[in-house]
Motif scaffolding. Structure first.
Motif, PDB file in Angstrom:
ATOM      1  N   ALA A  97       0.850  -1.198   0.000  1.00 21.39           N
ATOM      2  CA  ALA A  97       0.000   0.000   0.000  1.00 21.39           C
ATOM      3  C   ALA A  97       0.884   1.245   0.000  1.00 21.39           C
ATOM      4  O   ALA A  97       1.923   1.292   0.673  1.00 21.39           O
ATOM      5  N   LEU A  98       0.465   2.253  -0.768  1.00 19.87           N
ATOM      6  CA  LEU A  98       1.202   3.521  -0.821  1.00 19.87           C
ATOM      7  C   LEU A  98       0.378   4.622  -0.170  1.00 19.87           C
ATOM      8  O   LEU A  98      -0.848   4.541  -0.107  1.00 19.87           O
ATOM      9  N   LYS A  99       1.058   5.663   0.299  1.00 16.87           N
ATOM     10  CA  LYS A  99       0.367   6.806   0.906  1.00 16.87           C
ATOM     11  C   LYS A  99       0.873   8.092   0.266  1.00 16.87           C
ATOM     12  O   LYS A  99       2.011   8.160  -0.218  1.00 16.87           O
ATOM     13  N   ILE A 100       0.020   9.113   0.293  1.00 15.99           N
ATOM     14  CA  ILE A 100       0.373  10.412  -0.279  1.00 15.99           C
ATOM     15  C   ILE A 100       0.733  11.368   0.845  1.00 15.99           C
ATOM     16  O   ILE A 100      -0.020  11.517   1.808  1.00 15.99           O
ATOM     17  N   GLU A 101       1.886  12.037   0.733  1.00 18.60           N
ATOM     18  CA  GLU A 101       2.260  13.059   1.711  1.00 18.60           C
ATOM     19  C   GLU A 101       1.769  14.429   1.248  1.00 18.60           C
ATOM     20  O   GLU A 101       1.303  14.584   0.113  1.00 18.60           O
ATOM     21  N   ASP A 102       1.848  15.413   2.127  1.00 14.29           N
ATOM     22  CA  ASP A 102       1.293  16.751   1.838  1.00 14.29           C
ATOM     23  C   ASP A 102       1.842  17.365   0.557  1.00 14.29           C
ATOM     24  O   ASP A 102       1.156  18.100  -0.133  1.00 14.29           O
ATOM     25  N   ASP A 103       3.116  17.066   0.243  1.00 15.55           N
ATOM     26  CA  ASP A 103       3.725  17.679  -0.948  1.00 15.55           C
ATOM     27  C   ASP A 103       3.493  16.849  -2.218  1.00 15.55           C
ATOM     28  O   ASP A 103       4.032  17.157  -3.276  1.00 15.55           O
ATOM     29  N   GLY A 104       2.685  15.779  -2.110  1.00 14.02           N
ATOM     30  CA  GLY A 104       2.358  14.966  -3.282  1.00 14.02           C
ATOM     31  C   GLY A 104       3.231  13.733  -3.461  1.00 14.02           C
ATOM     32  O   GLY A 104       2.908  12.850  -4.255  1.00 14.02           O
ATOM     33  N   ARG A 105       4.338  13.668  -2.731  1.00 12.41           N
ATOM     34  CA  ARG A 105       5.203  12.491  -2.868  1.00 12.41           C
ATOM     35  C   ARG A 105       4.489  11.263  -2.303  1.00 12.41           C
ATOM     36  O   ARG A 105       3.746  11.369  -1.331  1.00 12.41           O
ATOM     37  N   MET A 106       4.763  10.118  -2.900  1.00 12.11           N
ATOM     38  CA  MET A 106       4.118   8.885  -2.444  1.00 12.11           C
ATOM     39  C   MET A 106       5.157   7.864  -1.982  1.00 12.11           C
ATOM     40  O   MET A 106       6.168   7.649  -2.643  1.00 12.11           O
ATOM     41  N   PHE A 107       4.875   7.270  -0.834  1.00 12.45           N
ATOM     42  CA  PHE A 107       5.775   6.304  -0.200  1.00 12.45           C
ATOM     43  C   PHE A 107       4.988   5.060   0.192  1.00 12.45           C
ATOM     44  O   PHE A 107       3.770   5.114   0.346  1.00 12.45           O
ATOM     45  N   PRO A 108       5.698   3.939   0.403  1.00  8.79           N
ATOM     46  CA  PRO A 108       4.992   2.800   0.998  1.00  8.79           C
ATOM     47  C   PRO A 108       4.522   3.168   2.404  1.00  8.79           C
ATOM     48  O   PRO A 108       5.199   3.925   3.097  1.00  8.79           O
ATOM     49  N   VAL A 109       3.377   2.640   2.793  1.00  9.26           N
ATOM     50  CA  VAL A 109       2.817   2.929   4.128  1.00  9.26           C
ATOM     51  C   VAL A 109       3.804   2.536   5.222  1.00  9.26           C
ATOM     52  O   VAL A 109       3.850   3.141   6.293  1.00  9.26           O
ATOM     53  N   THR A 110       4.656   1.554   4.937  1.00 10.95           N
ATOM     54  CA  THR A 110       5.639   1.091   5.924  1.00 10.95           C
ATOM     55  C   THR A 110       6.764   2.104   6.161  1.00 10.95           C
ATOM     56  O   THR A 110       7.542   1.958   7.100  1.00 10.95           O
ATOM     57  N   ASN A 111       6.870   3.117   5.249  1.00 12.00           N
ATOM     58  CA  ASN A 111       7.975   4.095   5.328  1.00 12.00           C
ATOM     59  C   ASN A 111       9.338   3.441   5.178  1.00 12.00           C
ATOM     60  O   ASN A 111      10.343   3.951   5.687  1.00 12.00           O
ATOM     61  N   SER A 112       9.390   2.319   4.486  1.00 14.99           N
ATOM     62  CA  SER A 112      10.675   1.627   4.304  1.00 14.99           C
ATOM     63  C   SER A 112      10.853   1.181   2.857  1.00 14.99           C
ATOM     64  O   SER A 112       9.978   0.517   2.288  1.00 14.99           O
ATOM     65  N   SER A 113      12.005   1.549   2.278  1.00  6.91           N
ATOM     66  CA  SER A 113      12.302   1.123   0.903  1.00  6.91           C
ATOM     67  C   SER A 113      12.453  -0.392   0.823  1.00  6.91           C
ATOM     68  O   SER A 113      12.284  -0.982  -0.248  1.00  6.91           O
ATOM     69  N   GLN A 114      12.742  -1.035   1.950  1.00  3.80           N
ATOM     70  CA  GLN A 114      12.905  -2.495   1.951  1.00  3.80           C
ATOM     71  C   GLN A 114      11.611  -3.185   1.513  1.00  3.80           C
ATOM     72  O   GLN A 114      11.643  -4.258   0.916  1.00  3.80           O
ATOM     73  N   THR A 115      10.463  -2.550   1.790  1.00  4.27           N
ATOM     74  CA  THR A 115       9.168  -3.091   1.369  1.00  4.27           C
ATOM     75  C   THR A 115       9.112  -3.238  -0.144  1.00  4.27           C
ATOM     76  O   THR A 115       8.637  -4.243  -0.677  1.00  4.27           O
ATOM     77  N   ILE A 116       9.619  -2.218  -0.857  1.00  2.22           N
ATOM     78  CA  ILE A 116       9.623  -2.246  -2.319  1.00  2.22           C
ATOM     79  C   ILE A 116      10.624  -3.284  -2.820  1.00  2.22           C
ATOM     80  O   ILE A 116      10.338  -4.061  -3.735  1.00  2.22           O
ATOM     81  N   ILE A 117      11.807  -3.293  -2.200  1.00  2.00           N
ATOM     82  CA  ILE A 117      12.844  -4.254  -2.589  1.00  2.00           C
ATOM     83  C   ILE A 117      12.344  -5.686  -2.395  1.00  2.00           C
ATOM     84  O   ILE A 117      12.464  -6.535  -3.285  1.00  2.00           O
ATOM     85  N   ASP A 118      11.739  -5.958  -1.225  1.00  2.00           N
ATOM     86  CA  ASP A 118      11.219  -7.308  -0.949  1.00  2.00           C
ATOM     87  C   ASP A 118      10.139  -7.698  -1.951  1.00  2.00           C
ATOM     88  O   ASP A 118      10.094  -8.849  -2.410  1.00  2.00           O
ATOM     89  N   CYS A 119       9.287  -6.738  -2.297  1.00  2.00           N
ATOM     90  CA  CYS A 119       8.232  -6.990  -3.293  1.00  2.00           C
ATOM     91  C   CYS A 119       8.854  -7.434  -4.613  1.00  2.00           C
ATOM     92  O   CYS A 119       8.459  -8.457  -5.191  1.00  2.00           O
TER      93      CYS A 119
END
Length: 405
Positions: A97-119
């Motif tokens: 799952a991704l989330k949107i921050e106030d400035d429009g940037r989107m990150f994994p809800v986990t706040n960890s790049s490892q989530t993307i790498i593991d995926c």
């Protein structure tokens, strides 16, 4: 010699994304990634301070393309096929799952790049993508219908090759040898080195919304400005560095910028100061911060206007008024050099966009040779846009490979 159907050179964001999509769409294809490092996805790991800025919450293709100093025209069609919403959907279907921050940037809800790498690693394994680490490519040759790819660890062959090596001069040289034109690489996304009393000793101070122009050019930008130990940074500066990458390189990173800290005209600022002279007559100018500026920055600009710490508003003369208005609306700084923006370095330059079919991301010069990501002369401002280019190119190239196999 190891025979594959599809070889992807480069185990970064675009490479893994393309490989997974090819293998998922056609499990019969033998797909291999050749990565020169001992592990891949390095930029994914460090992006967004280790959180991975996956994409940006901009959902209109014609608006999204404005964030690409090089590639704006070429990406419009591809973004109609695969863009931000598709990226979000792709990851969510795979449990990220991704989330949107106030400035429009989107990150994994986990706040960890490892989530993307593991995926990516899990999906690659699930669909049988072979990943060969420590395989630095030495040569690429087309022989009849197959490509021969020589690495430091052995020889591979495949009918289709996708290059996703990012800003890699060695691979660019190999592509030149195959007949492609490489646009001269120069740095993009960097901060400005400035030595100036007005910003000395106040690192960390942020002016929320400024306008900046590079003098004697047409380059300008707006947005937040961060004062650092070495000069200036934040989106307003990074935007300038991206859109001005070629021009600033020609200037050898020595130029002047004019900063309007309050985004008002000199004349309007003077009028406001005159009102303040009446309203705050007995107060010290130094101590009465105005225009929603950070207090430490206000102090520096007041002193730069030859106004003493104890001088009251009532006692300011005409020259001091004008100097303060100038510091607030037309402050000139000398830039002498640049610093790379964190580890998220980006390069302007790469395979000439005229030589690529953007319906498929296939080379117009060499059949069955594809590209994705920053190996092309495409780059973006900071905020997840470079990754979106990687996902879009990787996906469209993958679909083209599958459909022609």
């Amino acid at each position: 010699m190891a025979k594959k159907d599809v070889i992807i050179i480069g185990g970064g964001a675009a490479g893994f994304f393309a490989a997974i999509n090819v293998a998922e769409q056609n499990p019969k294809l033998k797909v291999a990634i050749l990565e020169r490092g001992k592990e891949g996805l390095g930029k994914v790991k460090v992006s967004g301070g280790g959180r991975c800025n996956v994409t940006h919450a901009e959902f209109i293709p014609s608006e999204l393309v404005h964030n690409y100093p090089r590639g704006e025209k070429e990406l419009l069609g591809p973004f109609h096929k695969f863009m931000t919403g598709d990226t979000i959907d792709w990851f969510e279907k795979r449990g990220v799952a991704l989330k949107i921050e106030d400035d429009g940037r989107m990150f994994p809800v986990t706040n960890s790049s490892q989530t993307i790498i593991d995926c990516f690693l899990n999906e690659a394994e699930k669909f049988g993508v072979e990943v060969f680490y420590n395989h630095s490519v030495k040569s690429i040759n087309k022989e009849e219908s197959d490509f021969k790819v020589e690495t430091t660890q052995g020889l591979f062959s495949a009918e289709k090759v996708l290059i996703a090596t990012g800003s890699n001069p060695k691979i660019w040289n190999l592509l030149e040898g195959l007949g492609h034109t490489i646009s001269q690489p120069v740095p993009s996304l960097f901060t400005f080195n400035i030595e100036d009393e007005r910003i000395k000793d106040i690192p960390g101070v942020v002016a929320k919304d400024v306008a900046i122009q590079v003098l004697e050019t047409n380059l300008w930008s707006e947005g937040p400005l961060l004062i650092t130990h070495w000069g200036m940074s934040a989106p307003s500066i990074l935007k300038l560095s991206a859109f001005g990458a070629l021009e600033l390189a020609k200037l050898e990173y020595k130029f002047q910028i004019e900063v309007n800290f309050i985004k008002q005209s000199f004349e309007d600022c003077l009028e406001v100061l005159k009102v303040l002279k009446q309203d705050l007559a007995k107060k010290a100018v130094y101590k009465s911060t105005q225009f929603d500026l950070p207090k430490r920055l206000w102090h520096k600009l007041v002193l730069a206007s030859q106004i003493q710490i104890e001088t009251r508003w009532a006692d300011i003369n005409k020259l001091q008024f004008e100097q303060l208005a100038t510091q607030l609306t037309k402050a000139v700084f000398n830039v002498k050099g640049k610093s790379t923006f964190k580890e998220e370095f980006v390069t302007a330059g790469g395979v000439s966009l005229k030589e690529v079919n953007f319906k498929t991301f296939e080379s117009k010069k060499i059949k069955n040779l594809y590209f994705a990501g920053e190996v092309l002369n495409i780059d973006a401002v900071t905020g997840g846009f470079n990754f979106q280019n990687a996902w879009t190119g990787g996906y469209i190239a993958a679909m083209a490979i599958v459909n022609s196999s």
